[in-house]
Design an enzyme around this catalytic site. Sequence first.
Site, PDB file in Angstrom:
ATOM      1  N   TRP A   1     -53.878 -56.264  13.058  1.00 28.85           N
ATOM      2  CA  TRP A   1     -54.128 -57.583  13.641  1.00 28.85           C
ATOM      3  C   TRP A   1     -54.386 -58.616  12.549  1.00 28.85           C
ATOM      4  CZ3 TRP A   1     -52.850 -60.955  16.680  1.00 28.85           C
ATOM      5  CH2 TRP A   1     -53.669 -61.883  17.323  1.00 28.85           C
TER       6      TRP A   1
ATOM      7  N   GLY B   1     -57.517 -63.229  23.527  1.00 32.65           N
ATOM      8  CA  GLY B   1     -56.411 -63.391  24.466  1.00 32.65           C
ATOM      9  C   GLY B   1     -55.406 -62.260  24.332  1.00 32.65           C
TER      10      GLY B   1
ATOM     11  N   SER C   1     -52.673 -60.459  22.971  1.00 33.08           N
ATOM     12  CA  SER C   1     -51.965 -60.669  21.704  1.00 33.08           C
ATOM     13  C   SER C   1     -51.811 -59.364  20.923  1.00 33.08           C
ATOM     14  CB  SER C   1     -52.726 -61.698  20.855  1.00 33.08           C
ATOM     15  OG  SER C   1     -54.110 -61.367  20.806  1.00 33.08           O
TER      16      SER C   1
ATOM     17  N   ALA D   1     -50.580 -57.208  18.027  1.00 30.45           N
ATOM     18  CA  ALA D   1     -50.216 -57.552  16.652  1.00 30.45           C
ATOM     19  C   ALA D   1     -48.720 -57.365  16.404  1.00 30.45           C
ATOM     20  CB  ALA D   1     -51.018 -56.688  15.676  1.00 30.45           C
TER      21      ALA D   1
ATOM     22  N   LYS E   1     -62.680 -55.682  28.883  1.00 29.44           N
ATOM     23  CA  LYS E   1     -61.385 -55.246  29.421  1.00 29.44           C
ATOM     24  C   LYS E   1     -61.016 -53.853  28.915  1.00 29.44           C
ATOM     25  CE  LYS E   1     -59.282 -56.348  25.344  1.00 29.44           C
ATOM     26  NZ  LYS E   1     -58.483 -55.511  24.446  1.00 29.44           N
TER      27      LYS E   1
ATOM     28  N   THR F   1     -53.757 -55.240  28.300  1.00 29.82           N
ATOM     29  CA  THR F   1     -54.323 -53.980  27.839  1.00 29.82           C
ATOM     30  C   THR F   1     -54.161 -52.864  28.855  1.00 29.82           C
ATOM     31  OG1 THR F   1     -55.977 -55.324  26.670  1.00 29.82           O
ATOM     32  CG2 THR F   1     -56.367 -52.972  26.755  1.00 29.82           C
TER      33      THR F   1
END
Length: 268
Positions: free
Chosen positions: A23, A149, A151, A153, A204, A261
């Site tokens: 990341w 958010g 995202s 990598a 989450k 996720t």
Amino acid sequence: MSSQGSGLSTERTTVGVIGGGAWGTALAVHAARMGHKVLLWALEKEVVESINGPNRENSLFLPGHKCPDGLIATGDLKQVASDCELILMVVPTPFVERTLASVANAFKQNSILVSCTKGILNDTLETPHEILLRVLPSSFHSRLAYLSGPSFASEVVKGLPTLVTIAAHEETVAARVQQLLSTHRFRCYRTTDVTGVELGGALKNVLAIACGISDGLNMGNNARAALITRGLNEITRLAVALGSNPLTLGGLAGMGDLVLTCTGEQCA
């Protein structure tokens, strides 16, 4: 992909990235492609050598993706803290205190530190924001921001469309980060709800584990949808009890990150 002029703003600055994992590397590549001068700190010597070497890639954590010429890796953490205006902290939550404490007084007065770390400490139940408030001088607290958010990598480094949320108690700080990182393919939205953004990004993962168990037991898509929906409701109730705006959890840092996720086929 062009390395210049891809941002919504034409202003360029010095960007430091603390953390050379997948990341951190993806964010460093993104910033360098925009035309920022990027200095990435990695704990692992092999990461520094592979990024600065002839192949120009993070062969340990993000292989197959060439780093732009404007990205330089280093093992000198103090250099990153003291030389850069915008600093992205991308280290695992358990190592935030140890890493930042060593350079707590090295940051420039006008620099901004953006936590791109998601999680909650197991023993103290602190979020990255609460750790930073404890570790950094109080004079620097107003210069803190948080990026979260949906995202992965691997998609950011490919330049695929990604939307994230930037949170800061000082809206001018969030706006500054938004200005320096936004492109047509990496859109940053801003909020002052730091609590909601951090809790959405951390909690989450609990639902993602539950969805993985459900999928492993072949319980079907209905069960996964139920877990996501009712899980979001529980996350929202907890965040609101801690002072968050419920709308934050319905946005990118809540619903968006949760859906990615719980349904994505990768973990980074």
